[in-house]
Design an enzyme around this catalytic site. Structure first.
Site, PDB file in Angstrom:
ATOM      1  N   LEU A 219       0.304   3.793   9.258  1.00  0.00           N
ATOM      2  CA  LEU A 219       0.216   4.448   7.820  1.00  0.00           C
ATOM      3  C   LEU A 219       2.242   3.511   7.617  1.00  0.00           C
ATOM      4  O   LEU A 219       2.994   4.117   7.547  1.00  0.00           O
ATOM      5  CB  LEU A 219       0.371   5.512   7.468  1.00  0.00           C
ATOM      6  CG  LEU A 219       0.624   5.504   5.661  1.00  0.00           C
ATOM      7  CD1 LEU A 219      -0.357   5.063   4.982  1.00  0.00           C
ATOM      8  CD2 LEU A 219       0.609   7.263   5.509  1.00  0.00           C
ATOM      9  N   GLY A 260       1.507  13.089  13.868  1.00  0.00           N
ATOM     10  CA  GLY A 260       2.070  12.124  12.213  1.00  0.00           C
ATOM     11  C   GLY A 260       1.174  11.223  10.869  1.00  0.00           C
ATOM     12  O   GLY A 260       0.447  11.966  11.018  1.00  0.00           O
ATOM     13  N   ASP A 261       1.842   9.918  10.582  1.00  0.00           N
ATOM     14  CA  ASP A 261       0.913   8.656  10.281  1.00  0.00           C
ATOM     15  C   ASP A 261       0.157   7.742  11.314  1.00  0.00           C
ATOM     16  O   ASP A 261      -0.528   7.073  10.996  1.00  0.00           O
ATOM     17  CB  ASP A 261       1.255   8.459   9.490  1.00  0.00           C
ATOM     18  CG  ASP A 261       2.951   7.562  10.347  1.00  0.00           C
ATOM     19  OD1 ASP A 261       3.031   7.940  11.613  1.00  0.00           O
ATOM     20  OD2 ASP A 261       3.359   6.678   9.730  1.00  0.00           O
ATOM     21  N   GLU A 262       0.934   8.235  13.045  1.00  0.00           N
ATOM     22  CA  GLU A 262      -0.479   7.770  13.432  1.00  0.00           C
ATOM     23  C   GLU A 262      -2.167   8.053  14.465  1.00  0.00           C
ATOM     24  O   GLU A 262      -2.420   9.542  13.745  1.00  0.00           O
ATOM     25  CB  GLU A 262       0.253   7.832  14.792  1.00  0.00           C
ATOM     26  CG  GLU A 262       1.516   7.623  14.909  1.00  0.00           C
ATOM     27  CD  GLU A 262       2.367   7.505  16.361  1.00  0.00           C
ATOM     28  OE1 GLU A 262       1.794   7.433  17.411  1.00  0.00           O
ATOM     29  OE2 GLU A 262       3.395   6.284  15.974  1.00  0.00           O
TER      30      GLU A 262
END
Length: 344
Positions: A219, A260-262
């Site tokens: 993201l 996280g955003d991964e």
């Protein structure tokens, strides 16, 4: 009549047939389409996807054939399994193995037969076969076309197997274990699924030089969203991201939150060209519409994608290949996809 011999790897072959899930599932339009197309392409009245079990051959899909099974002892497809190679019989009445076979001397009055093995986990499950009551020639070009259709069947078999595994996983794991395998915020799978279901699926494909495809998802500028708008907004963005990913993927694809955003998308045997088309759709679905929170706050979002595809790499290396492609996308300015492949 010469009955087909039982191959030396029969226990392993039957185990793979069981793991494929094909014997447990009913009629499937994906396979029906293939046999219908095969019958039309070769202008024969009968085309079958035949699964050879311990005592019979079962028809997973059929065109122009009554009944759902015949004995293995009289089956032509059993001979394909035994020889582990394609088989063509242009005139069964002139073949010492089949001239007195009841399928030749009576209905369906087989004269011509062509069968190609269907592989899963390196084992032959059965065949894609063509049958006609008329003798005919079968050219090298015909053989290549039949082989291509058989490869299509194999792709569908692998997709069916991973779906069966996923359903079994969801149905059999205890609640606590299942919760540990899914992300409590987004509902995506966690990285704990990687060394179990995903790694084993990649290993099975690699063993027979079949491709696996994964997509790394990041993201863009997520830290800025958290810093400027707060973690509650960041959480809402992650939930919406996973929802949009899920709405645009196939039912067999896996959305895995690495942290996280991964995220990682595991697409199984999806060809690279199709994965690139999917990536383009994901970019549109996610980047063109902002995330609206509580009907008040509109948050624009974008993603970067990296596609990795290989018929040789194990899971960790496949993920690294997708990560390298993701870095390519970031270097290009984000909000795009890049691809890397490694084939032998």
């Amino acid at each position: 009549m010469l009955a087909p011999v039982v191959p030396s790897n029969e226990p392993e072959r039957l185990a793979s047939l069981e793991r494929s899930g094909l014997l447990k599932s009913g009629e499937d339009p994906r396979f029906t389409r293939i046999v219908s197309l095969a019958a039309k392409m070769f202008k024969v009245p009968t085309a079958l996807i035949s699964l050879v079990t311990e005592k019979e051959q079962r028809f997973k899909a059929k065109e122009g054939m009554s009944g759902n099974a015949t004995p293995r002892s009289t089956s032509f497809c059993g001979h394909v399994v035994a020889r582990a190679a394609p088989m063509v019989v242009e005139d069964a009445t002139q073949d010492a193995r089949f001239f007195d076979n009841p399928l030749v001397t009576g209905p369906p009055d087989i004269r011509f037969y062509a069968g190609h093995p269907i592989y899963f986990e390196g084992q032959i499950l059965g065949t894609l076969c063509l049958i006609s009551p008329q003798t005919r020639r079968f050219s090298e070009e015909d053989a290549e076309t039949l082989a291509s259709l058989a490869s299509w069947v194999e792709n569908e078999v692998r997709l069916n197997a991973i779906t069966q595994e996923r359903n079994q996983l969801s149905g059999e794991l205890e609640v606590a274990h299942r919760q540990a395998m899914t992300d409590h915020l987004t509902g995506a799978w966690t990285r704990r699924i990687l060394p179990t279901q995903v790694a084993s699926d990649v290993s099975r494909r690699t063993a027979v030089h079949q491709a696996s495809t994964a997509v790394a998802v990041d993201l863009d500028c997520f830290k800025g969203i958290n810093d400027e708008l707060g973690h509650d907004v960041g959480d809402a963005v992650l939930v919406e991201l996973v929802a949009r990913l899920g709405h645009n993927l196939r039912s067999n694809d896996l959305v895995i939150r690495l942290g996280g955003d991964e995220f990682l998308l595991y697409l199984g045997s999806c060809p690279l060209e199709e994965a690139e088309k999917l990536a383009a759709r994901l970019l549109d679905a996610i980047c063109l519409q902002p995330v609206v929170i509580n009907d008040e706050l509109s948050v624009p979002i974008s993603i970067s994608l990296g596609i990795g595809s290989s018929n040789h790499l194990e899971l960790d290396a496949l993920i690294a290949l997708a990560d390298d492609a993701l870095y390519d996308s970031k270097r290009k300015g984000r909000r795009c996809y890049s691809s890397r492949q490694f084939y032998r």
